[in-house]
Each structure stands twice: as structure tokens, then as C-alpha cells.
Scaffold this motif. Structure first.
Motif, PDB file in Angstrom:
ATOM      1  N   ASP A  95       0.722  -1.274   0.107  1.00  0.00           N
ATOM      2  CA  ASP A  95       0.017   0.054  -0.181  1.00  0.00           C
ATOM      3  C   ASP A  95       0.803   1.373  -0.032  1.00  0.00           C
ATOM      4  N   LYS A  96       0.358   2.433  -0.541  1.00  0.00           N
ATOM      5  CA  LYS A  96       0.960   3.593  -0.320  1.00  0.00           C
ATOM      6  C   LYS A  96       0.051   4.418   0.432  1.00  0.00           C
ATOM      7  N   VAL A  97       0.457   5.496   1.046  1.00  0.00           N
ATOM      8  CA  VAL A  97      -0.066   6.315   1.937  1.00  0.00           C
ATOM      9  C   VAL A  97       0.355   7.768   1.575  1.00  0.00           C
ATOM     10  N   ILE A  98      -0.567   8.537   1.329  1.00  0.00           N
ATOM     11  CA  ILE A  98      -0.180  10.132   0.721  1.00  0.00           C
ATOM     12  C   ILE A  98      -0.055  10.851   2.332  1.00  0.00           C
ATOM     13  N   VAL A  99       1.157  11.624   2.358  1.00  0.00           N
ATOM     14  CA  VAL A  99       1.531  12.284   3.392  1.00  0.00           C
ATOM     15  C   VAL A  99       1.935  13.781   3.122  1.00  0.00           C
ATOM     16  N   PRO A 100       1.751  14.756   3.854  1.00  0.00           N
ATOM     17  CA  PRO A 100       2.238  16.112   3.195  1.00  0.00           C
ATOM     18  C   PRO A 100       3.801  16.198   3.388  1.00  0.00           C
ATOM     19  N   GLU A 141      -2.740   2.557  -6.197  1.00  0.00           N
ATOM     20  CA  GLU A 141      -2.119   1.718  -5.135  1.00  0.00           C
ATOM     21  C   GLU A 141      -1.979   2.333  -3.972  1.00  0.00           C
ATOM     22  N   VAL A 142      -2.412   3.768  -3.829  1.00  0.00           N
ATOM     23  CA  VAL A 142      -2.746   4.812  -2.622  1.00  0.00           C
ATOM     24  C   VAL A 142      -3.888   4.282  -1.815  1.00  0.00           C
ATOM     25  N   LYS A 143      -3.828   3.797  -0.589  1.00  0.00           N
ATOM     26  CA  LYS A 143      -4.765   3.525   0.274  1.00  0.00           C
ATOM     27  C   LYS A 143      -5.347   4.194   1.290  1.00  0.00           C
ATOM     28  N   ALA A 144      -4.768   5.320   1.546  1.00  0.00           N
ATOM     29  CA  ALA A 144      -5.094   6.361   2.604  1.00  0.00           C
ATOM     30  C   ALA A 144      -4.350   7.566   2.314  1.00  0.00           C
ATOM     31  N   ILE A 145      -5.051   8.920   3.134  1.00  0.00           N
ATOM     32  CA  ILE A 145      -4.373   9.987   3.099  1.00  0.00           C
ATOM     33  C   ILE A 145      -4.102  10.300   4.733  1.00  0.00           C
ATOM     34  N   ILE A 146      -2.997  11.037   4.909  1.00  0.00           N
ATOM     35  CA  ILE A 146      -2.784  11.471   6.253  1.00  0.00           C
ATOM     36  C   ILE A 146      -2.718  13.058   6.155  1.00  0.00           C
ATOM     37  N   ALA A 147      -3.620  13.828   6.794  1.00  0.00           N
ATOM     38  CA  ALA A 147      -3.544  15.407   6.596  1.00  0.00           C
ATOM     39  C   ALA A 147      -3.037  15.666   8.156  1.00  0.00           C
ATOM     40  N   SER A 166     -14.050  10.565  -3.251  1.00  0.00           N
ATOM     41  CA  SER A 166     -14.001  10.115  -5.075  1.00  0.00           C
ATOM     42  C   SER A 166     -13.304   9.101  -5.210  1.00  0.00           C
ATOM     43  N   LYS A 167     -12.109   8.928  -4.198  1.00  0.00           N
ATOM     44  CA  LYS A 167     -11.175   7.667  -4.616  1.00  0.00           C
ATOM     45  C   LYS A 167     -11.727   6.459  -3.589  1.00  0.00           C
ATOM     46  N   ASP A 168     -12.557   6.731  -2.625  1.00  0.00           N
ATOM     47  CA  ASP A 168     -13.033   5.821  -1.578  1.00  0.00           C
ATOM     48  C   ASP A 168     -11.883   5.277  -1.010  1.00  0.00           C
ATOM     49  N   ILE A 169     -11.032   6.407  -0.492  1.00  0.00           N
ATOM     50  CA  ILE A 169     -10.030   6.036   0.470  1.00  0.00           C
ATOM     51  C   ILE A 169     -10.200   6.766   1.534  1.00  0.00           C
ATOM     52  N   PRO A 170      -9.602   6.393   2.978  1.00  0.00           N
ATOM     53  CA  PRO A 170      -9.889   6.855   4.326  1.00  0.00           C
ATOM     54  C   PRO A 170      -8.874   8.013   4.642  1.00  0.00           C
TER      55      PRO A 170
END
Length: 427
Positions: A95-100, A141-147, A166-170
Motif C-alpha cells: 500500500d501507499k499512503v499520501i502524507v504532506p 495503489e494509494v490506500k489512505a491520506i494523512i492530513a 471520490s477515490k473511496d479511501i480513508p
């Protein structure tokens, strides 16, 4: 104009500002009494003891009530809160996770410790994650975002939540630095799918260490509870959860908060409104005086300027990183400490992250064969590269006096005007 202290003049203040520990500087008898009660009852463990005081449970109940979320879990740290949150969401290898790009190492570090890989998103002039940049870094492959609301400044959550839906990710809110912040009337940490709080020493409220996980989702909460307590679900009837261990149990770790920490945090939580009110009052007095004197100054943008920020730090964006360094050096000599974050570098420039090194074999989990490989380069997030070293922060203590505020304003005006006259700063 007074001679700058850096040039041999008299400093604007005779002593440094109070230490940058908002919660710690108001620790007092209340915390000592409750912690002592736990100790004298010989009952520091939250789940069983000779005479339980249920301090962690009290903290969880108070947080849930004030944040407007049904489920709160005390844990050992904000890093633990992030790990537990990611595990509750089922994030893992592949999994990939978006972070700032602008955050403390713990944010991407928690992702890696959950066997996933961080993908860095650029920032806007709030120095927080830029919602407009999400599409550039997203793939399937991105499964979440951390704000992450940095230093008391809320994140622009509406477009982030819309993108996530819109991407159905948490979305995980890492509010470690911003306990008490709000966004359009909602407490930071209560807006996303799950929220992570910090009670570490230099956070807004503190027990030295500690953290919490909050969510509205009972299934995520059950997974969080289990992961933080070796896969167990103690006191499940408290939450209205009827889940036999043999059916739903999985292997977890130990991130349980002690009742001593819980006792300190119950009293700190009670003080949060007064801490925030004191910081905001001083923040606004200083900001307004500086803005009136120097209308060209660019302050860090706030997505909710009327109410959202907590005033723990006044952020000012200077024209160049060289000007920022000169200003910080000069104002520091006035006994007014200001600073840039993270040595002026985005989080992906941390050596371990940048070089994708871990303690595991073959640098697991970075060795996963993603369809779109994760590569970190110096120019990965250009706005972060530009803004982080140009943004200087004045920490605002909740125990600043009226004289402190006056001296800060006087020292700031003195230094900024002098450097501007020398054409080293400003316009």
C-alpha cells in the motif's frame, strides 16, 4: 531607532521567552493530585488493579464528549496513535499512503512501520497539505491520506475529504501539533475517518508522552483497541461491542496508556480551552501590531481564519530563505526566539526516508514491486522546498504576560525595520 542587539545594542528583552511547552508550563497541583491518587492506590494499570481509578477511561470519555466523537482510545504516543490508526484501516505491505511534505518524521515513519510506503504531497501557503496537489500524487495503489495541521494551523479539510470520497479511501488526521484547532466549527481530529493526537512534552497539552485515537466508526475502533492491546478486546460491553475473541481476534502489540498518564491528561484536557484562549489572545495582539506596522508582511495562510487556529505559533513567510536566516539570528539576539521547521527541509529529505532504508531485510517495505515505483528526489515537492525554509515561527506561550507581548512586538518591529532599511529583508 534602537541599535540591534546583534550589533551590540541592548536586547528588547532581558531574558528569553518561556519555554515552548504549552501544556507543561501550566502543569500544577491538579495533575499532581490525580497522578498521586493513582500511585497511592497502587493501581497504575488501566484494566485491572487493587483499587482502579479509571483515569484513562475518564480521559477517553471527556475527549469523546468534547470532540463530538463516540470512540476514543488512549495510547502511549502519537506515533502509536498513527500506527494503531493505520492498522485499524488495514494498511500494510503493498500500500501507499499520501502524507504532506511538511511534517515531522513520525508521520511517514509510522506508515513505513506499518509496512506501507509514504507518497509525499506538496503544500500550500498554510504550510499544510495542498488539496489541489492530491491528484498529482494519487494512483490506485494509494490506500489512505494523512492530513497534518502544522503548528496549530488547520488543514483545508473539505476538499481533502471530497477527494478521498471520490477515490473511496480513508483520511487520517494527525493533529499531534494542533490539539484544540478547529475547521469550520469541527474539532481537528474529528473530521477525517480517524484522528491521532499527541500528548508529548512540547505539545499543546502533555503528560510527557501519550496519545489518543478517535473515530466515529465502531468497526475501526474495535480494530484499534485490539491492535493496541495484543489483539484483545477488554471491556467490550462498555462500547456496545459483542465480539468473541476467538472469532475476531488478531495479533496486536502493546500501546496501552497507563493510568498515571491518564490522570495527568484528564487535568490537562480540562485546561485546553484556557491554554488555547491565552495563546490566541497573545498571537492576535502580536500579529495585528506587526501587520499594522508592516502591511507587506506575508503571514502563513489559515484555511479558517476566523476561528480555526489555536495561536500556538505565529508563522511569517519571508521573501527568501537567506532573509529568514538573517531575521532569526537578529531577533534571537533580542531574546525572542523564532525558528524554521525541520532544518528547512521537507520530510522526504530525512535521510532514512530519502534513501528508503529500514531495519528490515532488503529495506522492507520499500522493496515492494509497485506498478508505479516510489522515488524521492530533491525537487519532489517544489512549494515545500520553497516555503519551508522561508517560513519562520514565533512560539506563543500560554503564560506570556502583557509585558512579554509588548517586548515581542517592540523587538520584532526593531529588527524587521532595521533589516528592511539595510535592504536585507522585506520590500
Amino acid at each position: 531607532m534602537s541599535k540591534l542587539a546583534i550589533d551590540g545594542g541592548t536586547p528588547a528583552r532581558s531574558k528569553p521567552l518561556p519555554p515552548n511547552y504549552p501544556g507543561a508550563v501550566v502543569l500544577g497541583q491538579e495533575e499532581a493530585d490525580f497522578a498521586s491518587k493513582v500511585i497511592m492506590s497502587q493501581s497504575p494499570f488501566r484494566y485491572y488493579s487493587p483499587d482502579p481509578q479509571y483515569a484513562v477511561e475518564q480521559l477517553e470519555n471527556r475527549m469523546s464528549a468534547d470532540l463530538g466523537v463516540p470512540y476514543t482510545l488512549g495510547v502511549t504516543s502519537a506515533t502509536a496513535a498513527l500506527v494503531v490508526s493505520l492498522k485499524a484501516l488495514g494498511i500494510g505491505y503493498g500500500d501507499k499512503v499520501i502524507v504532506p511534505a511538511n511534517t515531522f518524521l513520525a508521520t511517514p515513519g509510522a506508515v513505513v512501520c506499518c509496512n506501507a510506503v509514504p507518497v509525499f504531497c506538496d503544500v500550500d501557503e498554510s504550510l499544510n497539505l495542498d488539496p489541489k496537489a492530491l491528484e498529482q500524487v494519487y494512483d490506485d495503489e494509494v490506500k489512505a491520506i494523512i492530513a497534518v495541521p502544522i503548528l496549530g494551523n488547520p488543514v483545508d479539510m473539505d476538499p481533502i475529504m471530497a477527494f478521498a470520497r471520490s477515490k473511496d479511501i480513508p483520511v487520517i488526521e494527525d493533529v499531534a501539533q494542533s490539539c484544540g484547532a478547529t475547521y469550520k466549527g469541527q474539532p481537528a481530529g474529528s473530521i477525517g475517518t480517524i484522528g491521532a493526537f499527541s500528548f508529548q512534552m512540547n505539545k499543546i497539552i502533555t503528560a510527557g508522552e501519550g496519545g489518543a485515537v478517535v473515530t466515529r466508526d465502531v468497526k475501526l475502533f474495535e480494530r484499534a483497541v485490539r491492535y493496541h492491546d495484543q489483539g484483545l478486546m477488554r471491556h467490550h460491553t462498555r462500547y456496545g461491542i459483542d465480539s468473541p475473541d476467538d472469532q475476531f481476534a488478531f495479533v496486536g502489540q502493546n500501546y496501552r496508556m497507563s493510568d498515571i498518564t491518564g490522570a495527568v491528561m484528564v487535568e490537562q484536557w480540562k485546561k485546553l480551552p484556557s491554554i488555547v484562549a491565552a495563546m490566541r489572545q497573545c498571537h492576535d495582539l502580536i500579529r495585528d501590531a506587526v501587520a499594522e506596522k508592516f502591511p507587506e508582511i506575508q503571514f502563513r495562510h489559515c484555511p479558517d481564519p476566523d476561528a480555526g487556529y489555536i495561536g500556538s505559533n505565529l508563522g511569517i513567510i519571508m521573501p527568501t530563505k537567506e532573509a529568514t536566516a538573517q531575521f532569526n539570528k537578529a531577533i534571537g539576539a533580542e531574546n525572542i526566539g523564532m525558528h524554521i521547521l525541520y532544518a528547512g527541509l521537507p520530510a522526504y529529505r530525512t535521510p532514512a526516508i530519502y534513501n528508503q532504508r529500514t531495519a528490515d531485510k532488503d529495506n522492507f517495505p520499500f522493496n515492494y514491486p509497485f506498478r508505479k515505483p516510489v522515488v524521492y528526489s530533491d525537487d519532489l515537492c517544489p512549494r515545500a522546498i520553497d516555503l519551508i525554509p522561508r517560513t519562520t515561527y514565533l512560539p506563543i506561550s500560554p503564560v506570556l504576560t502583557e509585558q512579554d507581548v509588548e517586548e515581542i512586538i517592540g523587538g520584532f518591529i526593531k529588527v524587521y525595520a532595521a533589516l528592511r532599511d539595510r535592504q536585507l529583508i522585506g520590500q
